[in-house]
Design a protein around this motif. Structure first.
Motif, PDB file in Angstrom:
ATOM      1  N   LYS A   1     -29.317 -18.214  41.936  1.00 29.05           N
ATOM      2  CA  LYS A   1     -29.961 -19.458  41.527  1.00 29.05           C
ATOM      3  C   LYS A   1     -30.718 -19.242  40.227  1.00 29.05           C
ATOM      4  CE  LYS A   1     -31.684 -22.252  44.571  1.00 29.05           C
ATOM      5  NZ  LYS A   1     -32.543 -22.884  45.618  1.00 29.05           N
ATOM      6  N   ILE A   2     -30.584 -20.200  39.316  1.00 29.59           N
ATOM      7  CA  ILE A   2     -31.288 -20.178  38.039  1.00 29.59           C
ATOM      8  C   ILE A   2     -32.179 -21.419  37.978  1.00 29.59           C
ATOM      9  CG2 ILE A   2     -31.076 -20.010  35.531  1.00 29.59           C
ATOM     10  CD1 ILE A   2     -29.743 -17.698  37.035  1.00 29.59           C
ATOM     11  N   ARG A   3     -33.435 -21.214  37.605  1.00 33.69           N
ATOM     12  CA  ARG A   3     -34.364 -22.334  37.439  1.00 33.69           C
ATOM     13  C   ARG A   3     -34.761 -22.409  35.969  1.00 33.69           C
ATOM     14  NH1 ARG A   3     -39.366 -21.875  41.087  1.00 33.69           N
ATOM     15  NH2 ARG A   3     -37.864 -22.619  42.659  1.00 33.69           N
TER      16      ARG A   3
ATOM     17  N   GLU B   1     -34.421 -22.900  21.611  1.00 34.79           N
ATOM     18  CA  GLU B   1     -35.316 -24.016  21.279  1.00 34.79           C
ATOM     19  C   GLU B   1     -35.385 -25.076  22.380  1.00 34.79           C
ATOM     20  OE1 GLU B   1     -32.043 -26.616  18.746  1.00 34.79           O
ATOM     21  OE2 GLU B   1     -33.642 -25.561  17.705  1.00 34.79           O
ATOM     22  N   ASP B   2     -34.380 -25.044  23.300  1.00 29.47           N
ATOM     23  CA  ASP B   2     -34.350 -26.047  24.365  1.00 29.47           C
ATOM     24  C   ASP B   2     -35.113 -25.610  25.617  1.00 29.47           C
ATOM     25  OD1 ASP B   2     -32.711 -27.565  22.753  1.00 29.47           O
ATOM     26  OD2 ASP B   2     -30.860 -26.768  23.634  1.00 29.47           O
ATOM     27  N   VAL B   3     -35.539 -24.345  25.655  1.00 25.13           N
ATOM     28  CA  VAL B   3     -36.044 -23.763  26.898  1.00 25.13           C
ATOM     29  C   VAL B   3     -37.541 -23.487  26.804  1.00 25.13           C
ATOM     30  CG1 VAL B   3     -35.948 -21.720  28.371  1.00 25.13           C
ATOM     31  CG2 VAL B   3     -33.832 -22.758  27.557  1.00 25.13           C
ATOM     32  N   ILE B   4     -38.252 -23.845  27.881  1.00 22.25           N
ATOM     33  CA  ILE B   4     -39.656 -23.450  28.006  1.00 22.25           C
ATOM     34  C   ILE B   4     -39.760 -22.201  28.872  1.00 22.25           C
ATOM     35  CG2 ILE B   4     -41.936 -24.145  28.813  1.00 22.25           C
ATOM     36  CD1 ILE B   4     -41.117 -27.046  28.271  1.00 22.25           C
ATOM     37  N   THR B   5     -39.171 -22.245  30.068  1.00 16.45           N
ATOM     38  CA  THR B   5     -39.136 -21.063  30.941  1.00 16.45           C
ATOM     39  C   THR B   5     -37.780 -20.982  31.646  1.00 16.45           C
ATOM     40  OG1 THR B   5     -39.985 -22.203  32.913  1.00 16.45           O
ATOM     41  CG2 THR B   5     -41.614 -21.222  31.424  1.00 16.45           C
ATOM     42  N   ILE B   6     -37.401 -19.745  32.006  1.00 13.80           N
ATOM     43  CA  ILE B   6     -36.207 -19.497  32.822  1.00 13.80           C
ATOM     44  C   ILE B   6     -36.592 -18.472  33.897  1.00 13.80           C
ATOM     45  CG2 ILE B   6     -33.827 -18.662  32.895  1.00 13.80           C
ATOM     46  CD1 ILE B   6     -33.533 -19.389  29.990  1.00 13.80           C
TER      47      ILE B   6
ATOM     48  N   THR C   1     -37.379 -29.887  35.185  1.00 10.68           N
ATOM     49  CA  THR C   1     -36.889 -28.648  35.788  1.00 10.68           C
ATOM     50  C   THR C   1     -35.511 -28.873  36.392  1.00 10.68           C
ATOM     51  OG1 THR C   1     -39.145 -27.951  36.322  1.00 10.68           O
ATOM     52  CG2 THR C   1     -37.345 -26.856  37.515  1.00 10.68           C
ATOM     53  N   LYS C   2     -34.614 -27.918  36.130  1.00  7.94           N
ATOM     54  CA  LYS C   2     -33.259 -27.980  36.686  1.00  7.94           C
ATOM     55  C   LYS C   2     -32.954 -26.667  37.382  1.00  7.94           C
ATOM     56  CE  LYS C   2     -29.552 -27.577  34.051  1.00  7.94           C
ATOM     57  NZ  LYS C   2     -28.432 -27.854  33.104  1.00  7.94           N
ATOM     58  N   GLU C   3     -32.320 -26.756  38.555  1.00  5.28           N
ATOM     59  CA  GLU C   3     -31.887 -25.573  39.296  1.00  5.28           C
ATOM     60  C   GLU C   3     -30.390 -25.653  39.547  1.00  5.28           C
ATOM     61  OE1 GLU C   3     -35.838 -24.333  41.934  1.00  5.28           O
ATOM     62  OE2 GLU C   3     -34.087 -25.239  42.924  1.00  5.28           O
ATOM     63  N   PHE C   4     -29.732 -24.521  39.419  1.00  5.22           N
ATOM     64  CA  PHE C   4     -28.303 -24.450  39.718  1.00  5.22           C
ATOM     65  C   PHE C   4     -27.967 -23.032  40.130  1.00  5.22           C
ATOM     66  CE2 PHE C   4     -28.847 -23.563  35.234  1.00  5.22           C
ATOM     67  CZ  PHE C   4     -28.010 -22.472  35.000  1.00  5.22           C
TER      68      PHE C   4
ATOM     69  N   ARG D   1     -36.858  -6.989  39.315  1.00  6.91           N
ATOM     70  CA  ARG D   1     -37.094  -8.407  39.061  1.00  6.91           C
ATOM     71  C   ARG D   1     -38.028  -8.676  37.873  1.00  6.91           C
ATOM     72  NH1 ARG D   1     -35.783 -12.128  42.766  1.00  6.91           N
ATOM     73  NH2 ARG D   1     -37.604 -13.387  42.157  1.00  6.91           N
ATOM     74  N   HIS D   2     -38.611  -7.652  37.301  1.00  7.02           N
ATOM     75  CA  HIS D   2     -39.497  -7.900  36.156  1.00  7.02           C
ATOM     76  C   HIS D   2     -38.745  -8.529  34.982  1.00  7.02           C
ATOM     77  CE1 HIS D   2     -41.968  -4.826  38.289  1.00  7.02           C
ATOM     78  NE2 HIS D   2     -42.967  -5.566  37.842  1.00  7.02           N
ATOM     79  N   ASN D   3     -37.414  -8.277  34.904  1.00  7.89           N
ATOM     80  CA  ASN D   3     -36.615  -8.812  33.795  1.00  7.89           C
ATOM     81  C   ASN D   3     -35.941 -10.135  34.159  1.00  7.89           C
ATOM     82  OD1 ASN D   3     -34.653  -7.957  35.570  1.00  7.89           O
ATOM     83  ND2 ASN D   3     -33.972  -6.226  34.307  1.00  7.89           N
ATOM     84  N   ASN D   4     -36.450 -10.800  35.203  1.00  9.20           N
ATOM     85  CA  ASN D   4     -35.841 -12.052  35.675  1.00  9.20           C
ATOM     86  C   ASN D   4     -36.458 -13.300  35.050  1.00  9.20           C
ATOM     87  OD1 ASN D   4     -34.452 -10.383  37.426  1.00  9.20           O
ATOM     88  ND2 ASN D   4     -34.769 -11.662  39.209  1.00  9.20           N
TER      89      ASN D   4
END
Length: 866
Positions: free
Chosen positions: A493-495, A516-521, A502-505, A534-537
């Motif tokens: 799952k990616i948030r 430029e389109d992203v605030i957080t992943i 917020t979008k999840e898939f 998980r630190h690099n997630n």
């Protein structure tokens, strides 16, 4: 797989039973054994090869020291074999056929009857362990055996698979004990409700155990508990009823009309299931409510739910425990975990809402939820460089990491499937799996063939068969952000948070975003994959801090910035030390702060810089450095420790070796200036498992104002490879220096003198030996709680004879050590020794009586291991 047939005829509400296994049993208390009379009806395609499972544990393990072994073994004896007309049949013992077992285990593991008869009668006697195990064991008031206590026809193409069979059982009455039979009663016989992998047997003492019986929608529930535990039994009943309700809704109704839950006297918070029953460790009854009643109820529910889930997966649908144990543990643990969400809405490990001031204190000690607890196991696979797939056989996984693979990694594989297809669909698939394979033992191939009807084979391969550790990560390349799934098709799952929301898939492929389109992943925000790092997630990286009060973020995800302070009183002076630390668990910590020193009048004596560096790239290497510099004067100190252990696979006589270490090098040191420093190299060799040997050697170099002192010390402990209560072990101490620096009784308190010369005097040389004269345990299986703070279990008593040569004087001693088992919250056992001693120094005609909370090296080691 070969199966045993059963025909059940129902006519005019009269039920008649025909069984393939018909048992009559008698409990023989003075022998700690069951005398059994078994009549077996073989089907046409079955051969008279019977597994004698108790004999797989009947032999001493030649690979480990007696310190780690049971003091008695269980076994099964075949007394007589006849045909249906009671004519004697020839029989012989064969070695167990599976190569998963060691040679010493296999002996007499198979009973072969030389006959073509299809009805065989076997008279046998099965012996229990004595108090040293949670299963196959006898205690003062209960006898327990779950699997395979009677001869069972075995398919020799499997390794450790118990075939489902029909069984009926009757028993001879006993004046002191009553049996708990897990079947449906018809007259004096009990019959299995369908086919069992094995009919469990439990006898409880009439005047010790009580039962709480309740009816739920689909089942009758019996909680068997020791007198005085009525409240815990009632709480347990509510947990069982809820878990049964959820699992039945999710996976279908069980065949059992009665579910029995039994308090097992063996300490611990564990469960062990069989057909129609499961055991719960004594910790859920005796110590669960210590200090904070109700704190551990979520953990209790989880364990109850896991054990009940085995009646669907692992017992209802059987497995070969040596080849595909993940089909039992992974599925049961997944079922337990999702039941937590259904009951609580989260997967809390303990009751975080308990209205008590101590609850917050425990939140600083205990892991808060099961996801974080599981992640610790997943993380350790990479930290210890363990590369095993979920489907690996039990002999392919290091013995001390099998639970991480089958429970943690396997459950995470199921959660990944849930993310991919949805929880409800996965529950329906598992329900269908149970319906199709109930009372069967499907192979690993059958499991994957079934699952491939719903999940792509490549996904199943990467989840269950690929032995690589999974480490998805986020990388930033100029104006692009890439989510890389580590070349594995793991549903993840990616948030993503953008200005639009917020979008999840869920994806099984790499994903690219415009920066430029992203605030957080966030990759796998709910901890559903078996991601080892998980630190690099996260983009940007996550930060947590005790200053920001965001402790809900896991230490496995976030870098930490914490403020730490410590206050202590040293020689009537007040010292405070404060650090601001930057941490990446568990790899490194960088700390910068200050220290201050005050008189009791709060006049400042010193103020200075304080720093700390800790580096732990793997479990075998540790570096810790501290540096302080005074602002008031030129004083500065550099101190630290370097530790390195050599990893080693240790043969413990099990399915596989255990990953541990035997040799450790330690360097302690402190540097003030060229005229004042301290060095202390240490080597420790520990081979207690195989040889019963422990050795440590130290060298001390002190330079105090340009005055050099050298000192040497060595300690040895050895445990004889026997089970005798006398002359069980000895330890040796060696101390040498050119100045009088050693105190042979430095850790003792005199009971008769304020100033005791035997204790206070120092010497240049000390050469001592301790001989364990006598070691005895009362083996109490009843614990006593003290003011609801702690619980006391059985008590060890040790008598030691001591001789020390101190600067050519003889010192003789005799000590008596009382070592109670003390249990606290979560049934954690803390070894404590109370040593009382007497010593005599003939050359000066001095004697003393002493008390200490520490004791000889060999006694200390034994108590820790026990």
């Amino acid at each position: 797989m070969k199966k045993i047939g059963i025909f059940i005829f129902v006519l005019l509400s009269i039920i008649s039973y025909t069984a393939n296994y018909d048992l009559n049993v008698t409990l023989i208390e003075n022998e700690k054994a069951i005398l059994g009379y078994l009549t077996v009806t073989l089907e046409e395609n079955e051969e008279p090869y019977f597994a004698l499972f108790p004999n797989l544990d009947s032999h001493d393990n030649p690979y480990i020291n007696a310190l780690f072994e049971q003091k008695n073994n269980n076994k099964i004896e075949i007394l007589k074999v006849t045909d249906k007309n009671n004519n004697k049949l020839n029989f012989s013992y064969l070695d167990y056929h599976s190569n998963k077992f060691r040679e010493y285990q296999k002996k007499n593991g198979i009973l072969y009857v030389d006959t073509n008869e299809k009805i065989i009668k076997i008279t046998f006697k099965t012996y229990f362990y004595n108090k040293n195990s949670p299963d196959n064991v006898d205690f003062d008031d209960i006898y327990i055996w779950r699997f395979g206590w009677y001869p069972i026809i075995i398919n020799r193409n499997t390794d450790y698979s118990l075939p489902h069979h029909n069984v009926s059982i009757s028993y001879e009455k006993n004046d002191n004990f009553i049996p708990i039979i897990f079947g449906k009663q018809n007259g004096e016989k009990y019959h299995s409700e369908g086919k069992y992998v094995s009919m469990p047997i439990v006898f409880v003492k009439k005047d010790s155990y009580l039962t709480l019986t309740l009816e739920s929608k689909d089942y009758n529930l019996n909680i068997w508990y020791r007198k005085g535990q009525e409240q815990r039994a009632a709480i347990m009943a509510t947990q069982v009823i809820k878990a049964l309700e959820l699992h039945t809704k999710d996976f279908g109704k069980l065949k059992y009309s009665n579910i029995n839950v039994i308090q097992d006297p063996y300490p611990g918070m564990y469960g062990m299931a069989a057909d129609g029953m499961f055991l719960l460790g004594d910790g859920f009854f005796t110590t669960a409510d210590l200090l904070l009643p109700g704190l551990l109820e979520p953990m209790t529910f989880y364990v109850v739910s896991h054990e009940l889930a085995h009646m669907w997966f692992g017992i209802g649908v059987g497995v070969d425990f040596a080849k595909n144990n993940f089909m039992s543990e992974s599925l049961a643990d997944y079922a337990a975990h999702i039941s937590m969400y259904e009951k609580y809405g989260d997967d809390r490990l303990y009751n975080i809402y308990l209205p008590d001031i101590l609850t917050e204190s425990f939140s600083d000690i205990l892991v808060k939820n099961f996801s974080d607890l599981d992640q610790n196991g997943i993380f350790n696979l990479n930290y210890y460089n363990i590369k095993n797939s979920v489907s690996d056989d039990i002999d392919e996984i290091p013995a001390n990491f099998a639970s991480y693979i089958y429970y943690n990694k396997g459950k995470r594989a199921m959660f990944s499937i849930e993310d991919y297809i949805g929880r409800e669909k996965l529950k329906n698939i598992l329900s269908e799996y149970y319906y199709n394979y109930n009372e069967k033992n499907p192979s690993e191939k059958e499991f994957f063939d079934f699952m491939s009807n719903y999940i792509d084979s490549q996904i199943l391969n990467d989840l269950f068969i690929n032995n690589n550790n999974y480490d998805p990560f986020i990388s930033v390349n100029k104006d692009k952000i890439v989510v890389d799934l580590n070349n594995m098709k793991i549903p993840t799952k990616i948030r993503v948070l953008t200005e639009d929301g917020t979008k999840e898939f869920v994806t099984i492929e790499n994903v690219e975003f415009n920066k430029e389109d992203v605030i957080t992943i966030d990759i796998d925000p709910e901890m559903h994959t078996f991601d080892v790092e998980r630190h690099n997630n996260h983009y940007p990286i996550l930060l947590k801090s005790n200053l920001l009060l965001n402790d809900d973020i896991s230490k496995f995800d976030a870098y930490e910035i914490n403020f730490k302070t410590n206050f202590e009183i040293i020689n009537n002076l007040y010292q405070n030390s404060s650090l601001l630390s930057f941490e990446k668990y568990p790899y490194y910590t960088l700390g910068l702060g200050y220290y201050s020193l005050y008189t009791d009048n709060l006049n400042m004596l010193d103020l200075g810089l304080n720093t700390n560096i800790s580096y732990n790239p793997n479990p075998w290497f540790n570096l810790n450095l501290n540096y302080s510099k005074s602002f008031f004067n030129s004083d500065q100190t550099l101190s630290g420790q370097l530790k390195y252990s050599i990893p080693k696979y240790i043969d413990i006589g099990s399915y596989s070796n255990a990953l541990a270490y035997s040799t450790t090098f330690i360097l302690n040191g402190e540097y003030i200036d060229l005229n004042n420093y301290y060095l202390n190299p240490i080597i420790i060799y520990e081979n207690l498992y195989n040889l019963g040997l422990y050795f440590s050697g130290s060298y001390y170099l002190y330079n105090l104002n340009n005055s050099i002192l050298n000192a040497y010390a060595a300690d040895i402990a050895y445990f004889f490879d026997n089970h005798l209560p006398i002359l069980n072990s000895f330890s040796i101490e060696i101390r040498y220096a050119k100045e009088e620096v050693f105190n042979p009784l430095f850790d003792k308190i005199s009971l008769i003198y304020d100033y005791d010369p035997i204790i206070m005097d120092q010497y240049k040389e000390v050469y001592g030996i301790n001989l364990d004269l006598f070691n005895y345990s009362d083996n109490s299986d009843s614990r006593l709680n003290v003011f609801n703070i702690l619980s006391i279990g059985d008590i060890d008593y040790t008598l030691n004879a001591i001789y020390k040569l101190i600067d050519y004087d003889n010192l003789f001693g005799l000590t008596f050590v009382i070592s109670p088992e003390i249990y606290f919250v979560t049934d954690q056992n803390i070894p404590i020794d109370f040593e009382f001693g007497t010593y005599y120094l003939p050359s000066k005609d001095l004697y003393t009586f002493t008390f200490s909370l520490s004791t000889t090296l060999d006694t200390t080691i034994r108590d820790i291991i026990k």
